[in-house]
Design an enzyme around this catalytic site. Structure first.
Site, PDB file in Angstrom:
ATOM      1  N   CYS A 132       0.839  -1.206   0.000  1.00 49.05           N
ATOM      2  CA  CYS A 132       0.000   0.000   0.000  1.00 49.05           C
ATOM      3  C   CYS A 132       0.868   1.248   0.000  1.00 49.05           C
ATOM      4  O   CYS A 132       1.400   1.648   1.035  1.00 49.05           O
ATOM      5  CB  CYS A 132      -0.920  -0.016   1.226  1.00 49.05           C
ATOM      6  SG  CYS A 132      -1.972   1.428   1.330  1.00 49.05           S
ATOM      7  N   CYS A 135      -0.418   4.179   2.092  1.00 46.30           N
ATOM      8  CA  CYS A 135      -0.284   3.956   3.545  1.00 46.30           C
ATOM      9  C   CYS A 135       1.169   4.158   3.988  1.00 46.30           C
ATOM     10  O   CYS A 135       1.427   4.762   5.024  1.00 46.30           O
ATOM     11  CB  CYS A 135      -0.666   2.533   3.931  1.00 46.30           C
ATOM     12  SG  CYS A 135      -2.229   1.945   3.296  1.00 46.30           S
ATOM     13  N   ASP A 136       2.104   3.608   3.233  1.00 42.24           N
ATOM     14  CA  ASP A 136       3.488   3.493   3.720  1.00 42.24           C
ATOM     15  C   ASP A 136       4.506   4.361   2.972  1.00 42.24           C
ATOM     16  O   ASP A 136       5.669   4.423   3.378  1.00 42.24           O
ATOM     17  CB  ASP A 136       3.941   2.018   3.611  1.00 42.24           C
ATOM     18  CG  ASP A 136       3.094   1.107   4.495  1.00 42.24           C
ATOM     19  OD1 ASP A 136       2.597   1.591   5.532  1.00 42.24           O
ATOM     20  OD2 ASP A 136       2.923  -0.069   4.141  1.00 42.24           O
TER      21      ASP A 136
END
Ligand code: NAP
Length: 302
Positions: A132, A135-136
């Site tokens: 992701c 997300c990261d």
């Protein structure tokens, strides 16, 4: 056999949020979860994009959501659903030990990221291997990363990361992308993106975290120094159990819109399991709330 107003399948963000809303609506509810509560978010380190909770870790978020749902009276049964059918307006949800008879069902069973299957992928998950980018990605500011895949997700991930990272290696097994042309054109124009066509990841290397990967192409084998590897080779829904009850889209997701209604009356789909443009924590939570509210309204009118 046990009778319930609502059976929720899956104790990820969508399922547990649905449980919170269902309990607050007074529905007699059970959540069925085949492994651990929390879903995909448990494998995310720090969550930076959930509104109002900057910096919360994935496991902490899942634990807090679980506690909140249980505090409101939600019951979770850890058992896989083995079959589901509908007769005379009742759903029959089967687990190895019990058949649950339900007026309504919310499928919040998620989707799984397809794995590359190469050496090092599993060992470095959460230690440089991510599924992701949104997300990261921020953890790799000014670093070098690789993105693997050739679809819309991979191309959009690479574009997103090109705005954060010093260098993005785009690794795709074909000589052209299947992503939308406009995104591909942007990718080709990005100065810090290097595209490796007809290339496959052989292995991901490192000691405690990712330090590099080996890539094979018709030109031979190449070692790339990267600190992150973003795998974007597609998602796989797990909806075969429902295929005789309702319509799935061409990729196997529930054909359901923002109201989470499926084509089967009384069956709702929430979170990553349904057709949707953005699969994120915040949209999963929103779906859980909508699906439980729709289920409560359905029970009132049937
Ligand atoms: P996808 O479209 O299924 O693409 C997966 C990509 O990964 C393909 O390029 C595929 O290669 C490659 N791949 C699969 N297995 C691989 C393996 N083992 N090793 C190396 N490469 C592998 O998946 P997605 O990009 O996640 O998109 C899923 C769906 O969401 C699609 O319908 C997509 O259009 C949609 N989506 C839309 C948007 C948007 O409209 N903005 C954004 C994101 C996603 P091949 O090309 O060789 O098959």
């Amino acid at each position: 056999m046990q009778q319930k107003d609502l059976v929720i399948i899956g104790a990820g963000t969508a399922g547990l949020t649905a449980a919170i809303y269902a309990c607050r609506s007074g529905l007699d509810t059970i959540v069925l979860e085949e492994s651990m509560y929390g879903g995909q978010i448990v494998s995310t380190g720090e969550i930076e994009n959930y509104p109002g909770m900057p910096g919360v870790d994935g496991f902490g978020f899942a634990s807090s959501l679980h506690q909140q749902a249980e505090g409101l009276g939600a019951k979770i049964q850890f058992a896989p659903v083995t079959a589901i059918s509908k007769a005379d307006s009742w759903f029959y949800v089967e687990t190895p030990d019990t058949t649950w008879l339900a007026k309504t069902v919310i499928a919040a069973n998620g989707a799984v990221h397809r794995k590359l299957g190469c050496e090092g992928e599993e060992a470095f998950q959460g230690k440089g291997v991510s599924y992701c980018a949104t997300c990261d990605g921020a953890f790799f500011k000014n670093k070098s990363v690789a993105v693997v895949g050739g679809g819309n997700t991979a191309v959009e991930d690479a574009l997103y990361l090109s705005g954060i990272c010093q260098k993005v290696h785009m690794i795709h097994r074909r000589d052209s992308f299947r992503a939308h042309r406009i995104s591909v054109e942007k990718l080709l124009a990005a100065p810090n993106v290097q595209i490796h066509y007809q290339s496959q990841v052989l292995r991901i290397n490192g000691k405690d975290r990712v330090e590099g990967l080996e890539v094979s192409s018709p030109a031979g084998t190449e070692a790339l120094q990267v600190q992150g590897v973003f795998v974007a080779v597609g998602l796989a829904p797990k909806n075969q159990l429902f295929s005789s009850l309702c319509q799935l889209d061409e990729s196997g997701y529930f054909a359901a819109g923002e109201d989470c209604r499926t084509t089967c009356e009384g069956l709702f789909a929430a979170g990553d399991t349904r057709t949707k443009p953005l699969r994120q924590l915040v949209t999963a939570a929103a779906d859980g709330a909508v699906a439980a509210s729709m289920a409560a309204a359905y029970i009132q009118t049937h």
